[in-house]
Scaffold this active site. Structure first.
Site, PDB file in Angstrom:
ATOM      1  N   CYS A  54      -2.276   4.796   0.708  1.00 47.14           N
ATOM      2  CA  CYS A  54      -2.474   3.814  -0.369  1.00 47.14           C
ATOM      3  C   CYS A  54      -2.480   2.361   0.120  1.00 47.14           C
ATOM      4  O   CYS A  54      -1.471   1.863   0.625  1.00 47.14           O
ATOM      5  CB  CYS A  54      -1.377   3.978  -1.416  1.00 47.14           C
ATOM      6  SG  CYS A  54      -1.570   2.794  -2.763  1.00 47.14           S
ATOM      7  N   TRP A  87       2.525  12.045  -6.873  1.00 53.61           N
ATOM      8  CA  TRP A  87       2.969  11.870  -5.486  1.00 53.61           C
ATOM      9  C   TRP A  87       4.175  12.749  -5.228  1.00 53.61           C
ATOM     10  O   TRP A  87       5.110  12.781  -6.024  1.00 53.61           O
ATOM     11  CB  TRP A  87       3.329  10.407  -5.213  1.00 53.61           C
ATOM     12  CG  TRP A  87       2.132   9.507  -5.268  1.00 53.61           C
ATOM     13  CD1 TRP A  87       1.859   8.568  -6.215  1.00 53.61           C
ATOM     14  CD2 TRP A  87       1.038   9.459  -4.333  1.00 53.61           C
ATOM     15  NE1 TRP A  87       0.660   7.953  -5.940  1.00 53.61           N
ATOM     16  CE2 TRP A  87       0.131   8.478  -4.796  1.00 53.61           C
ATOM     17  CE3 TRP A  87       0.725  10.166  -3.174  1.00 53.61           C
ATOM     18  CZ2 TRP A  87      -1.044   8.190  -4.131  1.00 53.61           C
ATOM     19  CZ3 TRP A  87      -0.453   9.873  -2.509  1.00 53.61           C
ATOM     20  CH2 TRP A  87      -1.316   8.892  -2.985  1.00 53.61           C
ATOM     21  N   ARG A 119      -0.165   5.720 -15.215  1.00 55.26           N
ATOM     22  CA  ARG A 119      -0.076   6.505 -13.993  1.00 55.26           C
ATOM     23  C   ARG A 119       1.200   6.135 -13.248  1.00 55.26           C
ATOM     24  O   ARG A 119       1.639   4.987 -13.299  1.00 55.26           O
ATOM     25  CB  ARG A 119      -1.297   6.220 -13.107  1.00 55.26           C
ATOM     26  CG  ARG A 119      -2.591   6.707 -13.715  1.00 55.26           C
ATOM     27  CD  ARG A 119      -3.792   6.496 -12.795  1.00 55.26           C
ATOM     28  NE  ARG A 119      -4.281   5.137 -12.805  1.00 55.26           N
ATOM     29  CZ  ARG A 119      -4.199   4.290 -11.787  1.00 55.26           C
ATOM     30  NH1 ARG A 119      -3.647   4.669 -10.657  1.00 55.26           N
ATOM     31  NH2 ARG A 119      -4.675   3.070 -11.873  1.00 55.26           N
ATOM     32  N   THR A 121       2.553   5.246  -9.976  1.00 52.59           N
ATOM     33  CA  THR A 121       1.826   4.783  -8.794  1.00 52.59           C
ATOM     34  C   THR A 121       2.758   4.348  -7.663  1.00 52.59           C
ATOM     35  O   THR A 121       3.916   3.987  -7.890  1.00 52.59           O
ATOM     36  CB  THR A 121       0.938   3.577  -9.174  1.00 52.59           C
ATOM     37  OG1 THR A 121       1.744   2.604  -9.838  1.00 52.59           O
ATOM     38  CG2 THR A 121      -0.202   3.993 -10.081  1.00 52.59           C
ATOM     39  N   VAL A 122       2.213   4.388  -6.463  1.00 53.93           N
ATOM     40  CA  VAL A 122       2.846   3.715  -5.335  1.00 53.93           C
ATOM     41  C   VAL A 122       2.079   2.403  -5.123  1.00 53.93           C
ATOM     42  O   VAL A 122       0.857   2.387  -5.348  1.00 53.93           O
ATOM     43  CB  VAL A 122       2.808   4.574  -4.053  1.00 53.93           C
ATOM     44  CG1 VAL A 122       3.806   5.697  -4.151  1.00 53.93           C
ATOM     45  CG2 VAL A 122       1.428   5.103  -3.739  1.00 53.93           C
ATOM     46  N   TYR A 185     -12.937   0.330  -4.938  1.00 55.36           N
ATOM     47  CA  TYR A 185     -12.618   1.314  -5.988  1.00 55.36           C
ATOM     48  C   TYR A 185     -13.625   1.226  -7.126  1.00 55.36           C
ATOM     49  O   TYR A 185     -14.006   2.233  -7.717  1.00 55.36           O
ATOM     50  CB  TYR A 185     -11.199   1.088  -6.533  1.00 55.36           C
ATOM     51  CG  TYR A 185     -10.126   1.636  -5.623  1.00 55.36           C
ATOM     52  CD1 TYR A 185      -9.636   2.931  -5.788  1.00 55.36           C
ATOM     53  CD2 TYR A 185      -9.601   0.862  -4.586  1.00 55.36           C
ATOM     54  CE1 TYR A 185      -8.660   3.451  -4.949  1.00 55.36           C
ATOM     55  CE2 TYR A 185      -8.636   1.373  -3.740  1.00 55.36           C
ATOM     56  CZ  TYR A 185      -8.161   2.661  -3.925  1.00 55.36           C
ATOM     57  OH  TYR A 185      -7.202   3.170  -3.092  1.00 55.36           O
TER      58      TYR A 185
HETATM   59  N1  LIG Z   1      -0.256   0.012  -9.698  1.00 55.54           N
HETATM   60  C1  LIG Z   1      -1.661  -0.120  -9.520  1.00 55.54           C
HETATM   61  C2  LIG Z   1      -2.129   0.092  -8.121  1.00 55.54           C
HETATM   62  C3  LIG Z   1      -1.436   1.129  -7.324  1.00 55.54           C
HETATM   63  C4  LIG Z   1      -2.218   2.405  -7.278  1.00 55.54           C
HETATM   64  O1  LIG Z   1      -3.241   2.583  -7.952  1.00 55.54           O
HETATM   65  N2  LIG Z   1      -1.752   3.304  -6.459  1.00 55.54           N
HETATM   66  C5  LIG Z   1      -2.410   4.588  -6.355  1.00 55.54           C
HETATM   67  C6  LIG Z   1      -2.456   5.046  -4.939  1.00 55.54           C
HETATM   68  S1  LIG Z   1      -3.444   4.022  -3.908  1.00 55.54           S
HETATM   69  C7  LIG Z   1      -1.597   5.587  -7.129  1.00 55.54           C
HETATM   70  O2  LIG Z   1      -0.405   5.653  -6.955  1.00 55.54           O
HETATM   71  N3  LIG Z   1      -2.219   6.371  -7.985  1.00 55.54           N
HETATM   72  C8  LIG Z   1      -1.537   7.351  -8.755  1.00 55.54           C
HETATM   73  C9  LIG Z   1      -2.409   7.923  -9.839  1.00 55.54           C
HETATM   74  O3  LIG Z   1      -3.556   7.493  -9.961  1.00 55.54           O
HETATM   75  O4  LIG Z   1      -1.909   8.785 -10.557  1.00 55.54           O
HETATM   76  C10 LIG Z   1      -2.414   0.666 -10.552  1.00 55.54           C
HETATM   77  O5  LIG Z   1      -1.756   1.259 -11.379  1.00 55.54           O
HETATM   78  O6  LIG Z   1      -3.622   0.651 -10.578  1.00 55.54           O
END
Ligand SMILES: N[C@@H](CCC(=O)N[C@@H](CS)C(=O)NCC(=O)O)C(=O)O
Length: 314
Positions: A54, A87, A119, A121-122, A185
């Site tokens: 990520c 995750w 979501r 997220t990391v 993206y």
């Molecule tokens: N917090 C941000 C950016 C972080 C983000 O998108 N991280 C991705 C990984 S690069 C993630 O954890 N995605 C989890 C998901 O889509 O369920 C968001 O919500 O868009």
């Protein structure tokens, strides 16, 4: 599959009526600081959860390493491929994060806020004292590590966010976010030809501009690394191994831009960057897993990443 209200296995939902990807807003955005309502700046209190694939999380890890904050903010690492359950901490003994006791990231979001429906997220920062999520504001996290956590920096830590450059860094970071970090993206998640082409042009116009900028400057703001370099690097490091093919950003590869490529190698050869860049995990994360358009889970063998060690003359 849902944990609390978090839907963990659906395709990207953040698409507008023109087929354009519009990223969700971060939910946990309380700032770190010493004023009322802020998250107290303390050593040993927070755990940062990341995954090597990520880019949004990688930038925080690079900053923490450059600043010598590894003993101040503890780090938990999820496996590279996001599962249907979100995750997963399968790299840890028994598949459980040893500090938080969770198997999947959504568990801690549900514990923090049973009504959270975004979501999970990391990067995620957890307050170890309460076991709850306190911040997932990836855009601002590095600024906190660089500023309010300064009392904990190692003695020779670089100033990644110098006061006299803050306005310029912030402005460039916004551009980098919209056109590159998130631009790739937007290309990859586009659900209309027009949205894809717009994103593709945004990405390559910006790379052309940065190629020129780096033809006469070692880093984005001269001879010293700043926060902006970290943000640019995390996208460049993923470009040829993932975005070029997975997100169709394929006008050129990173290696086709002489200055950007030498700049990327120079950064990679600094331990905080190189030791945290796991090309295999990046490939796995983008090519495999439930959001990849890859029904047979074929993991490409190339490209050859040993060339990242070649000299850079910068
Ligand atoms: N917090 C941000 C950016 C972080 C983000 O998108 N991280 C991705 C990984 S690069 C993630 O954890 N995605 C989890 C998901 O889509 O369920 C968001 O919500 O868009």
């Amino acid at each position: 599959m849902t944990i609390g209200k978090i839907v963990t296995s659906e395709k990207v939902k953040e698409i507008d009526k023109n087929g354009k990807f519009v990223r969700q807003h971060n939910h946990f955005t309380a700032p770190f600081g010493d004023q009322a309502g802020m998250l107290p700046v303390e050593a040993g209190r927070y755990r940062l959860l990341w995954a090597a694939v990520c880019p949004w999380a990688h930038r925080s890890i690079i900053a923490i390493k450059l600043l010598g904050l590894e003993n101040v903010i503890s780090i938990g690492k999820a496996s590279p491929v996001r599962t249907k359950q979100g995750w997963e901490f399968s790299l840890d003994p028994n598949g459980v994060d040893p500090v938080l006791g969770i198997r999947y990231l959504p568990e801690i979001y549900a514990k923090t806020d049973p009504d959270y429906s975004g979501r999970a997220t990391v990067p995620t920062v957890v307050d170890v004292k309460t076991g709850k999520v306190v911040n997932n504001d990836y855009f601002n996290l590095t600024y906190y590590w660089e500023t309010v956590f300064k009392p904990f920096h190692k003695a020779d830590a670089p100033d990644l966010y110098p006061e006299h450059l803050r306005a310029d860094i912030e402005e460039l970071n916004q551009t980098l976010f919209h056109e590159l970090n998130n631009g790739v993206y937007k290309a990859g998640f586009a659900q209309s030809q027009q949205a894809y082409e717009d994103a593709y042009n945004l990405v390559f116009n910006r790379l052309d501009e940065l190629e020129k900028r780096l033809s006469h400057s070692r880093y984005l703001f001269g001879d010293h690394i700043t926060d902006s370099d970290i943000r640019l690097y995390v996208t460049l490091a993923r470009f040829d191994v993932a975005y070029y093919s997975v997100f169709n950003t394929n006008r050129n590869r990173l290696v086709d831009f002489p200055h950007l490529w030498a700049y990327s190698r120079r950064l990679y050869q600094i331990p905080a960057f190189g030791s945290t860049t796991d090309f295999q995990a990046i490939k796995q994360g983008y090519y495999l897993g439930d959001h990849a358009k890859n029904p047979y889970d074929i993991l490409p063998l190339g490209p050859d990443v040993s060339i990242w060690y070649t000299s850079n003359n910068r």
